[in-house]
Design a protein around this motif. Structure first.
Motif, PDB file in Angstrom:
ATOM      1  N   ASP A   1      33.968  30.983  32.335  1.00 18.03           N
ATOM      2  CA  ASP A   1      35.109  32.331  32.441  1.00 18.03           C
ATOM      3  C   ASP A   1      34.341  33.630  31.861  1.00 18.03           C
ATOM      4  OD1 ASP A   1      37.048  30.832  33.741  1.00 18.03           O
ATOM      5  OD2 ASP A   1      37.498  29.822  31.565  1.00 18.03           O
ATOM      6  N   ALA A   2      33.629  33.367  30.742  1.00 22.97           N
ATOM      7  CA  ALA A   2      33.223  34.648  29.919  1.00 22.97           C
ATOM      8  C   ALA A   2      32.217  34.275  28.923  1.00 22.97           C
ATOM      9  CB  ALA A   2      34.430  35.239  29.426  1.00 22.97           C
ATOM     10  N   VAL A   3      31.439  35.379  28.656  1.00 24.71           N
ATOM     11  CA  VAL A   3      30.248  35.158  27.380  1.00 24.71           C
ATOM     12  C   VAL A   3      30.911  35.762  26.265  1.00 24.71           C
ATOM     13  CG1 VAL A   3      27.958  35.803  26.698  1.00 24.71           C
ATOM     14  CG2 VAL A   3      28.215  35.374  28.993  1.00 24.71           C
ATOM     15  N   LEU A   4      30.931  34.907  25.147  1.00 23.76           N
ATOM     16  CA  LEU A   4      31.509  35.546  23.933  1.00 23.76           C
ATOM     17  C   LEU A   4      30.221  34.965  22.867  1.00 23.76           C
ATOM     18  CD1 LEU A   4      35.091  35.022  22.217  1.00 23.76           C
ATOM     19  CD2 LEU A   4      32.955  35.862  21.132  1.00 23.76           C
ATOM     20  N   CYS A   5      29.312  35.803  22.901  1.00 21.28           N
ATOM     21  CA  CYS A   5      28.064  35.351  22.041  1.00 21.28           C
ATOM     22  C   CYS A   5      27.242  36.490  22.186  1.00 21.28           C
ATOM     23  CB  CYS A   5      27.584  34.225  22.867  1.00 21.28           C
ATOM     24  SG  CYS A   5      26.168  33.467  22.027  1.00 21.28           S
ATOM     25  N   GLY A   6      27.336  37.393  21.107  1.00 22.48           N
ATOM     26  CA  GLY A   6      26.527  38.266  20.629  1.00 22.48           C
ATOM     27  C   GLY A   6      26.035  39.726  21.730  1.00 22.48           C
ATOM     28  N   GLN A   7      26.882  39.652  22.761  1.00 20.82           N
ATOM     29  CA  GLN A   7      26.490  40.666  23.620  1.00 20.82           C
ATOM     30  C   GLN A   7      27.002  42.065  23.558  1.00 20.82           C
ATOM     31  OE1 GLN A   7      25.367  39.415  27.049  1.00 20.82           O
ATOM     32  NE2 GLN A   7      24.747  37.694  25.517  1.00 20.82           N
ATOM     33  N   GLY A   8      25.941  42.898  22.961  1.00 23.45           N
ATOM     34  CA  GLY A   8      26.012  44.280  22.898  1.00 23.45           C
ATOM     35  C   GLY A   8      26.362  44.717  24.245  1.00 23.45           C
ATOM     36  N   ILE A   9      27.441  45.879  24.247  1.00 26.40           N
ATOM     37  CA  ILE A   9      27.670  46.456  25.524  1.00 26.40           C
ATOM     38  C   ILE A   9      26.733  47.600  25.951  1.00 26.40           C
ATOM     39  CG2 ILE A   9      29.716  47.728  26.711  1.00 26.40           C
ATOM     40  CD1 ILE A   9      31.437  46.417  24.708  1.00 26.40           C
ATOM     41  N   THR A  10      25.741  47.372  26.879  1.00 29.17           N
ATOM     42  CA  THR A  10      24.753  47.968  27.190  1.00 29.17           C
ATOM     43  C   THR A  10      24.827  48.319  28.500  1.00 29.17           C
ATOM     44  OG1 THR A  10      23.384  46.276  27.879  1.00 29.17           O
ATOM     45  CG2 THR A  10      23.009  46.865  25.521  1.00 29.17           C
ATOM     46  N   ALA A  11      23.935  49.403  29.122  1.00 34.79           N
ATOM     47  CA  ALA A  11      23.972  49.820  30.598  1.00 34.79           C
ATOM     48  C   ALA A  11      23.501  48.609  31.468  1.00 34.79           C
ATOM     49  CB  ALA A  11      23.461  51.145  30.854  1.00 34.79           C
ATOM     50  N   GLU A  12      22.504  48.136  30.929  1.00 35.11           N
ATOM     51  CA  GLU A  12      21.731  46.959  31.573  1.00 35.11           C
ATOM     52  C   GLU A  12      22.806  45.736  32.014  1.00 35.11           C
ATOM     53  OE1 GLU A  12      18.066  44.042  31.652  1.00 35.11           O
ATOM     54  OE2 GLU A  12      18.093  45.518  29.916  1.00 35.11           O
ATOM     55  N   ARG A  13      23.284  45.335  30.789  1.00 31.51           N
ATOM     56  CA  ARG A  13      24.361  44.213  31.147  1.00 31.51           C
ATOM     57  C   ARG A  13      25.535  44.612  31.891  1.00 31.51           C
ATOM     58  NH1 ARG A  13      23.593  42.928  24.826  1.00 31.51           N
ATOM     59  NH2 ARG A  13      21.549  41.681  24.982  1.00 31.51           N
ATOM     60  N   SER A  14      26.099  45.784  31.630  1.00 34.72           N
ATOM     61  CA  SER A  14      27.227  46.369  32.123  1.00 34.72           C
ATOM     62  C   SER A  14      26.969  46.405  33.790  1.00 34.72           C
ATOM     63  CB  SER A  14      27.725  47.744  31.628  1.00 34.72           C
ATOM     64  OG  SER A  14      28.092  47.462  30.494  1.00 34.72           O
ATOM     65  N   ALA A  15      25.730  46.695  34.262  1.00 32.58           N
ATOM     66  CA  ALA A  15      25.179  46.466  35.720  1.00 32.58           C
ATOM     67  C   ALA A  15      25.660  45.204  36.305  1.00 32.58           C
ATOM     68  CB  ALA A  15      24.251  46.937  35.864  1.00 32.58           C
ATOM     69  N   GLN A  16      25.559  44.200  35.460  1.00 32.65           N
ATOM     70  CA  GLN A  16      25.586  42.776  35.783  1.00 32.65           C
ATOM     71  C   GLN A  16      26.859  41.856  35.798  1.00 32.65           C
ATOM     72  OE1 GLN A  16      21.936  40.280  34.603  1.00 32.65           O
ATOM     73  NE2 GLN A  16      21.863  41.980  33.108  1.00 32.65           N
ATOM     74  N   ILE A  17      27.595  42.376  34.476  1.00 30.60           N
ATOM     75  CA  ILE A  17      29.029  42.032  34.214  1.00 30.60           C
ATOM     76  C   ILE A  17      29.784  42.919  33.709  1.00 30.60           C
ATOM     77  CG2 ILE A  17      28.171  39.526  33.919  1.00 30.60           C
ATOM     78  CD1 ILE A  17      28.090  40.106  30.997  1.00 30.60           C
ATOM     79  N   ASN A  18      31.085  42.578  33.645  1.00 30.46           N
ATOM     80  CA  ASN A  18      32.029  43.773  33.050  1.00 30.46           C
ATOM     81  C   ASN A  18      32.239  43.326  31.773  1.00 30.46           C
ATOM     82  OD1 ASN A  18      32.373  45.435  35.422  1.00 30.46           O
ATOM     83  ND2 ASN A  18      33.869  44.202  36.122  1.00 30.46           N
ATOM     84  N   PHE A  19      32.735  44.410  30.887  1.00 34.63           N
ATOM     85  CA  PHE A  19      33.118  43.731  29.455  1.00 34.63           C
ATOM     86  C   PHE A  19      34.467  44.416  29.049  1.00 34.63           C
ATOM     87  CE2 PHE A  19      28.435  43.941  29.181  1.00 34.63           C
ATOM     88  CZ  PHE A  19      28.390  42.891  28.199  1.00 34.63           C
ATOM     89  N   THR A  20      35.124  43.352  28.061  1.00 36.82           N
ATOM     90  CA  THR A  20      36.434  43.885  27.413  1.00 36.82           C
ATOM     91  C   THR A  20      36.111  44.848  26.601  1.00 36.82           C
ATOM     92  OG1 THR A  20      35.995  42.436  25.683  1.00 36.82           O
ATOM     93  CG2 THR A  20      37.263  41.582  27.737  1.00 36.82           C
TER      94      THR A  20
END
Length: 237
Positions: free
Chosen positions: A66-85
């Motif tokens: 359902d989600a990743v809860l593991c040291g994920q800084g909210i970056t532009a690169e990651r935000s292009a792949q998934i959405n963040f809380t």
């Protein structure tokens, strides 16, 4: 959410963030504490899916978790792949060296090999150090943090960049490692959800908001990270 909340994370020993999974205790630490509080708020169980670092986001995109809860800084690169809380943590970044190293500041990193997790906020910081030689860790590793510390101890790298929270257990008197400086980067960490699952994002984000507003997230923080200032008393999110 009555079905289990399936969360991806490394199976690694990285206190106070998280511990290795055991059949007796499951996982312990700040992030498992956040997950437990979310499960209680959503009135459902939490199930951990243990994956290497590079496989976590693809697992979310495929719907395996359902989600990743593991040291994920909210970056532009990651935000292009998934959405963040909204953020559940805000951390700064430190530079760790071998005890007795001559490295004291960024100017001493010229020509030095600096380890960081590939495609991370830590690597982005390492790449700003003029003259340093960034060394990426992570692809396929089951415990990238332990790999970096081992490389530092062996002399394969001269420094490690990671979030300050991971260096807390090493303390000021660790015989092998020393934290030489911290960069006040204020990296916000969020829970990552697939872009095609907006309802899941809304449920998790709403529950996290209630944990912050009620003070329950603060209680989890103070239990596991008592030496770090609780960020949501001071930093707008």
């Amino acid at each position: 959410m009555s079905a289990p909340l399936r969360l991806a994370c490394l199976d690694a020993e990285a206190p106070p963030l998280f511990s290795l999974w055991t059949t007796e205790r499951g996982r312990e630490g700040y992030e498992p504490g956040v997950a437990e509080a979310l499960g209680a708020e959503l009135r459902g169980p939490v199930e951990w899916v243990r994956l290497p670092w590079v496989e976590m986001i693809p697992a979310v995109q495929r719907g395996d978790v359902d989600a990743v809860l593991c040291g994920q800084g909210i970056t532009a690169e990651r935000s292009a792949q998934i959405n963040f809380t909204r953020p559940y943590a805000v951390f700064h970044e430190g530079v760790l060296v071998r005890r007795g190293s001559a490295i004291q500041g960024t100017e001493d990193l010229v020509g030095r090999r600096v380890a960081a997790i590939e495609n991370s906020t830590n690597m982005a910081l390492a790449e700003t150090f003029t003259g340093a030689i960034p060394v990426a860790f992570g692809a396929g590793s089951d415990d990238v943090y332990a790999d970096m510390l081992a490389a530092l101890l062996k002399g394969d790298v001269d420094a490690v960049v990671d979030d300050d929270v991971l260096f807390v257990p090493l303390g000021a008197t660790h015989p092998d490692y020393g934290l030489v400086f911290t960069v006040q980067t204020g990296n916000k960490w969020g829970i990552g959800v697939a872009k095609d699952r907006p309802q899941v994002l809304a449920e998790i984000d709403g529950a996290l908001g209630r944990l912050i507003d009620s003070g329950r997230l603060r209680e989890v923080w103070k239990r596991w990270l008592p030496t770090l200032g609780y960020p949501f008393d001071e930093v707008p999110v």
